[in-house]
Write a protein that holds these residues in place. Structure first.
Motif, PDB file in Angstrom:
ATOM      1  N   MET A   1     -12.571  19.517 -30.535  1.00 48.10           N
ATOM      2  CA  MET A   1     -13.596  20.550 -30.665  1.00 48.10           C
ATOM      3  C   MET A   1     -14.968  19.926 -30.418  1.00 48.10           C
ATOM      4  O   MET A   1     -15.314  18.894 -30.980  1.00 48.10           O
ATOM      5  CB  MET A   1     -13.562  21.163 -32.072  1.00 48.10           C
ATOM      6  N   ALA A   2     -15.787  20.526 -29.532  1.00 47.84           N
ATOM      7  CA  ALA A   2     -17.084  19.987 -29.180  1.00 47.84           C
ATOM      8  C   ALA A   2     -18.031  20.016 -30.371  1.00 47.84           C
ATOM      9  O   ALA A   2     -18.056  20.970 -31.142  1.00 47.84           O
ATOM     10  CB  ALA A   2     -17.672  20.780 -28.011  1.00 47.84           C
ATOM     11  N   LYS A   3     -18.832  18.944 -30.476  1.00 48.94           N
ATOM     12  CA  LYS A   3     -19.791  18.880 -31.559  1.00 48.94           C
ATOM     13  C   LYS A   3     -20.984  19.784 -31.281  1.00 48.94           C
ATOM     14  O   LYS A   3     -21.408  19.938 -30.140  1.00 48.94           O
ATOM     15  CB  LYS A   3     -20.287  17.440 -31.748  1.00 48.94           C
ATOM     16  N   ARG A   4     -21.540  20.332 -32.331  1.00 47.61           N
ATOM     17  CA  ARG A   4     -22.744  21.141 -32.172  1.00 47.61           C
ATOM     18  C   ARG A   4     -23.960  20.236 -32.035  1.00 47.61           C
ATOM     19  O   ARG A   4     -23.969  19.092 -32.495  1.00 47.61           O
ATOM     20  CB  ARG A   4     -22.925  22.044 -33.385  1.00 47.61           C
ATOM     21  N   ASP A   5     -24.990  20.756 -31.405  1.00 48.89           N
ATOM     22  CA  ASP A   5     -26.243  20.029 -31.278  1.00 48.89           C
ATOM     23  C   ASP A   5     -26.785  19.709 -32.665  1.00 48.89           C
ATOM     24  O   ASP A   5     -26.821  20.568 -33.552  1.00 48.89           O
ATOM     25  CB  ASP A   5     -27.242  20.887 -30.499  1.00 48.89           C
ATOM     26  N   TYR A   6     -27.208  18.453 -32.876  1.00 49.92           N
ATOM     27  CA  TYR A   6     -27.657  18.036 -34.197  1.00 49.92           C
ATOM     28  C   TYR A   6     -28.874  18.832 -34.673  1.00 49.92           C
ATOM     29  O   TYR A   6     -29.009  19.132 -35.860  1.00 49.92           O
ATOM     30  CB  TYR A   6     -27.990  16.542 -34.199  1.00 49.92           C
ATOM     31  N   TYR A   7     -29.778  19.139 -33.759  1.00 46.55           N
ATOM     32  CA  TYR A   7     -30.950  19.939 -34.146  1.00 46.55           C
ATOM     33  C   TYR A   7     -30.524  21.344 -34.570  1.00 46.55           C
ATOM     34  O   TYR A   7     -31.086  21.929 -35.503  1.00 46.55           O
ATOM     35  CB  TYR A   7     -31.944  20.023 -32.982  1.00 46.55           C
ATOM     36  N   GLU A   8     -29.511  21.883 -33.888  1.00 50.76           N
ATOM     37  CA  GLU A   8     -28.985  23.201 -34.244  1.00 50.76           C
ATOM     38  C   GLU A   8     -28.317  23.153 -35.613  1.00 50.76           C
ATOM     39  O   GLU A   8     -28.440  24.083 -36.425  1.00 50.76           O
ATOM     40  CB  GLU A   8     -27.996  23.664 -33.180  1.00 50.76           C
ATOM     41  N   VAL A   9     -27.601  22.063 -35.891  1.00 47.64           N
ATOM     42  CA  VAL A   9     -26.925  21.912 -37.175  1.00 47.64           C
ATOM     43  C   VAL A   9     -27.940  21.982 -38.323  1.00 47.64           C
ATOM     44  O   VAL A   9     -27.732  22.672 -39.327  1.00 47.64           O
ATOM     45  CB  VAL A   9     -26.152  20.580 -37.243  1.00 47.64           C
ATOM     46  N   LEU A  10     -29.064  21.269 -38.169  1.00 46.46           N
ATOM     47  CA  LEU A  10     -30.068  21.242 -39.233  1.00 46.46           C
ATOM     48  C   LEU A  10     -31.004  22.438 -39.172  1.00 46.46           C
ATOM     49  O   LEU A  10     -31.768  22.670 -40.120  1.00 46.46           O
ATOM     50  CB  LEU A  10     -30.883  19.950 -39.145  1.00 46.46           C
ATOM     51  N   GLY A  11     -30.965  23.173 -38.063  1.00 43.29           N
ATOM     52  CA  GLY A  11     -31.826  24.348 -37.953  1.00 43.29           C
ATOM     53  C   GLY A  11     -33.287  24.004 -37.750  1.00 43.29           C
ATOM     54  O   GLY A  11     -34.175  24.682 -38.283  1.00 43.29           O
ATOM     55  N   VAL A  12     -33.556  22.935 -36.970  1.00 43.42           N
ATOM     56  CA  VAL A  12     -34.939  22.507 -36.715  1.00 43.42           C
ATOM     57  C   VAL A  12     -35.163  22.413 -35.211  1.00 43.42           C
ATOM     58  O   VAL A  12     -34.221  22.382 -34.414  1.00 43.42           O
ATOM     59  CB  VAL A  12     -35.235  21.138 -37.372  1.00 43.42           C
ATOM     60  N   SER A  13     -36.443  22.338 -34.824  1.00 40.76           N
ATOM     61  CA  SER A  13     -36.778  22.184 -33.409  1.00 40.76           C
ATOM     62  C   SER A  13     -36.610  20.728 -33.002  1.00 40.76           C
ATOM     63  O   SER A  13     -36.524  19.831 -33.849  1.00 40.76           O
ATOM     64  CB  SER A  13     -38.216  22.634 -33.155  1.00 40.76           C
ATOM     65  N   ARG A  14     -36.625  20.457 -31.699  1.00 41.00           N
ATOM     66  CA  ARG A  14     -36.392  19.102 -31.209  1.00 41.00           C
ATOM     67  C   ARG A  14     -37.581  18.181 -31.476  1.00 41.00           C
ATOM     68  O   ARG A  14     -37.447  16.960 -31.398  1.00 41.00           O
ATOM     69  CB  ARG A  14     -36.069  19.123 -29.705  1.00 41.00           C
ATOM     70  N   ASN A  15     -38.735  18.758 -31.788  1.00 33.72           N
ATOM     71  CA  ASN A  15     -39.880  17.913 -32.137  1.00 33.72           C
ATOM     72  C   ASN A  15     -40.168  17.937 -33.633  1.00 33.72           C
ATOM     73  O   ASN A  15     -41.297  17.703 -34.067  1.00 33.72           O
ATOM     74  CB  ASN A  15     -41.117  18.363 -31.352  1.00 33.72           C
ATOM     75  N   ALA A  16     -39.145  18.223 -34.426  1.00 38.28           N
ATOM     76  CA  ALA A  16     -39.302  18.295 -35.884  1.00 38.28           C
ATOM     77  C   ALA A  16     -39.735  16.949 -36.444  1.00 38.28           C
ATOM     78  O   ALA A  16     -39.300  15.885 -35.985  1.00 38.28           O
ATOM     79  CB  ALA A  16     -37.995  18.737 -36.533  1.00 38.28           C
ATOM     80  N   SER A  17     -40.605  16.980 -37.452  1.00 39.47           N
ATOM     81  CA  SER A  17     -41.072  15.749 -38.101  1.00 39.47           C
ATOM     82  C   SER A  17     -40.007  15.221 -39.052  1.00 39.47           C
ATOM     83  O   SER A  17     -39.010  15.911 -39.356  1.00 39.47           O
ATOM     84  CB  SER A  17     -42.365  16.028 -38.873  1.00 39.47           C
ATOM     85  N   ASP A  18     -40.249  13.995 -39.539  1.00 32.79           N
ATOM     86  CA  ASP A  18     -39.303  13.404 -40.495  1.00 32.79           C
ATOM     87  C   ASP A  18     -39.200  14.247 -41.765  1.00 32.79           C
ATOM     88  O   ASP A  18     -38.112  14.423 -42.315  1.00 32.79           O
ATOM     89  CB  ASP A  18     -39.739  11.981 -40.854  1.00 32.79           C
ATOM     90  N   ASP A  19     -40.328  14.787 -42.229  1.00 30.24           N
ATOM     91  CA  ASP A  19     -40.312  15.621 -43.440  1.00 30.24           C
ATOM     92  C   ASP A  19     -39.532  16.911 -43.205  1.00 30.24           C
ATOM     93  O   ASP A  19     -38.807  17.390 -44.101  1.00 30.24           O
ATOM     94  CB  ASP A  19     -41.739  15.958 -43.869  1.00 30.24           C
ATOM     95  N   GLU A  20     -39.650  17.484 -42.011  1.00 31.16           N
ATOM     96  CA  GLU A  20     -38.907  18.703 -41.696  1.00 31.16           C
ATOM     97  C   GLU A  20     -37.408  18.419 -41.644  1.00 31.16           C
ATOM     98  O   GLU A  20     -36.590  19.232 -42.105  1.00 31.16           O
ATOM     99  CB  GLU A  20     -39.391  19.292 -40.371  1.00 31.16           C
ATOM    100  N   LEU A  21     -37.047  17.263 -41.077  1.00 27.41           N
ATOM    101  CA  LEU A  21     -35.634  16.871 -41.033  1.00 27.41           C
ATOM    102  C   LEU A  21     -35.082  16.693 -42.451  1.00 27.41           C
ATOM    103  O   LEU A  21     -33.997  17.174 -42.778  1.00 27.41           O
ATOM    104  CB  LEU A  21     -35.465  15.573 -40.244  1.00 27.41           C
ATOM    105  N   LYS A  22     -35.857  16.010 -43.287  1.00 26.40           N
ATOM    106  CA  LYS A  22     -35.407  15.751 -44.651  1.00 26.40           C
ATOM    107  C   LYS A  22     -35.255  17.060 -45.428  1.00 26.40           C
ATOM    108  O   LYS A  22     -34.277  17.263 -46.143  1.00 26.40           O
ATOM    109  CB  LYS A  22     -36.382  14.838 -45.372  1.00 26.40           C
ATOM    110  N   GLY A  23     -36.230  17.963 -45.270  1.00 26.58           N
ATOM    111  CA  GLY A  23     -36.160  19.237 -45.979  1.00 26.58           C
ATOM    112  C   GLY A  23     -34.975  20.066 -45.538  1.00 26.58           C
ATOM    113  O   GLY A  23     -34.290  20.693 -46.364  1.00 26.58           O
ATOM    114  N   ALA A  24     -34.688  20.076 -44.226  1.00 28.00           N
ATOM    115  CA  ALA A  24     -33.553  20.843 -43.707  1.00 28.00           C
ATOM    116  C   ALA A  24     -32.236  20.275 -44.226  1.00 28.00           C
ATOM    117  O   ALA A  24     -31.341  21.018 -44.645  1.00 28.00           O
ATOM    118  CB  ALA A  24     -33.577  20.836 -42.183  1.00 28.00           C
ATOM    119  N   TYR A  25     -32.115  18.946 -44.204  1.00 30.18           N
ATOM    120  CA  TYR A  25     -30.886  18.328 -44.682  1.00 30.18           C
ATOM    121  C   TYR A  25     -30.698  18.553 -46.173  1.00 30.18           C
ATOM    122  O   TYR A  25     -29.595  18.831 -46.649  1.00 30.18           O
ATOM    123  CB  TYR A  25     -30.894  16.828 -44.389  1.00 30.18           C
TER     124      TYR A  25
END
Length: 372
Positions: A1-25
């Protein structure tokens, strides 16, 4: 089964900051953590997927490789620890460190939530009350302020793991990270335990609390008392206390949501001739008019005499169910009067018992059908 895009998994844009990544996770991890979803394979898979996505995107080198080559650029690095394996603790601690907290470099843990069953009468549940409860719990040791160490001393860094709380075990080509057996993951050890709590940092105690119960609560409703649960380990924040409402059975009323039900016994004479009865409500009495010829199981609705729900909305109704009582303990004269009454009914050309007549007609037709 193909993996989903990591940005899609976290629900963030491709230019998301570190804080945005942490908050989404953090949001996804809290939602899908196996401790919160013990019987859900789907939640475990979602948790693994989010953990893998954050592990890659939070690392600058791995993120650059992923942005340029996609999954092919990081597949050999993604999820190396697996669920609950090496690497998981580091990433989880990084994101949730502010939840669990630390104390002088030592990991502390939030105390356990507690539950208390509060029994009350229907009247107390409907109109609200303030209850005093005594709760056995574990509270922070006052002598050592929850550190577990004798006053004037402090826990020291664990010599086995160097304060990391984890040790690595080499097995052939594999390196396995495990909880440190000496400090059990704390990173600190107590060399001089507090005499009062024996190094635990908490003592058993029974405390008295005042619980304000709002009007309209029902069985199973819970009242949260923040910070009144068990004290956290090693000086960590306390958990919460959940007071669960348990309404005792009432001798007259039965509750169904916002409505109240009660049975009203009516004499044979009143049911036949009609009349007026006084029936109870939770805040007084009302008069109920009984039409002549009222039968058992007839329902009468008294509007607005039910319960105003705790979550808003108007009050419900009081539903009165009529139960016609059969006379008992009759003397000879009363029995003779009833026989004469029954005789006059049976010889009358008018129908006085519609249910009985209808039932007899159906029985007669039933036997005619059998013999035809």
């Amino acid at each position: 089964m193909a993996k989903r895009d990591y940005y899609e998994v976290l629900g963030v844009s491709r230019n998301a900051s570190d804080d945005e990544l942490k908050g989404a996770y953090r949001r996804l991890a809290m939602k899908y953590h196996p401790d919160r979803n013990p019987d859900s394979e789907e939640a475990e898979l979602n948790f693994k997927e989010a953990k893998e996505a954050y592990e890659i995107l939070s690392d600058g080198r791995k993120r650059a490789a992923y942005d340029q080559f996609g999954h092919a650029g990081v597949d050999s690095q993604a999820g190396q620890g697996g669920f609950g394996g090496a690497g998981f603790r580091d990433i989880f601690d990084e994101v949730f460190g502010d939840i669990f907290g630390s104390r002088g470099g030592e990991r502390v843990y939030r105390g356990a939530d507690m539950r208390y069953d509060l029994g009350m009468s229907l009247e107390e549940a409907v109109f609200g009350t303030t209850a005093k409860i005594r709760v056995p719990t574990r509270v922070q040791c006052a002598d050592c302020s929850g550190s577990g160490a004798t006053p004037g001393t402090s826990p020291v860094s664990c010599a086995t793991c160097g304060g990391q709380g984890q040790v690595r075990m080499q097995q052939g080509f594999f390196s396995i990270q495990q909880t440190c057996p000496s400090c059990r993951g704390a990173g600190k050890v107590i060399t001089d335990p507090c005499k009062t709590c024996r190094g635990e940092g908490r003592v058993r105690e029974e405390k008295t609390l005042s619980v304000k119960v709002p009007p309209g609560v029902d069985n199973g409703d819970r009242i949260r008392l923040a910070g009144e649960g068990e004290s956290g380990e090693r000086g960590g924040p306390p958990g919460d206390l959940y007071v669960e409402v348990n309404v005792r059975e009432h001798p007259i009323f039965l509750r169904d949501g916002a409505h109240l039900f009660c049975e009203v016994p009516v004499s044979f004479t009143t049911a036949t001739l009609g009349g007026e009865l006084e029936v109870p409500t939770l805040d007084g009495r009302v008069n109920l008019k009984i039409p002549s010829g009222t039968q058992t199981d007839k329902l009468f609705r008294v509007r607005g005499k039910g319960i105003k729900p705790v979550r808003g909305g108007g009050p419900g109704d009081l539903i009165c169910k009529i139960v016609v009582e059969t006379p008992v303990n009759l003397n000879a004269k009363q029995k003779e009067l009833l026989r004469n009454f029954d005789e006059s009914i049976r010889t009358s050309k008018r129908t006085h018992d519609p249910r009985s007549s209808s039932w007899l007609d159906n029985v007669k037709k039933f036997f005619e059908d059998l013999t035809s």
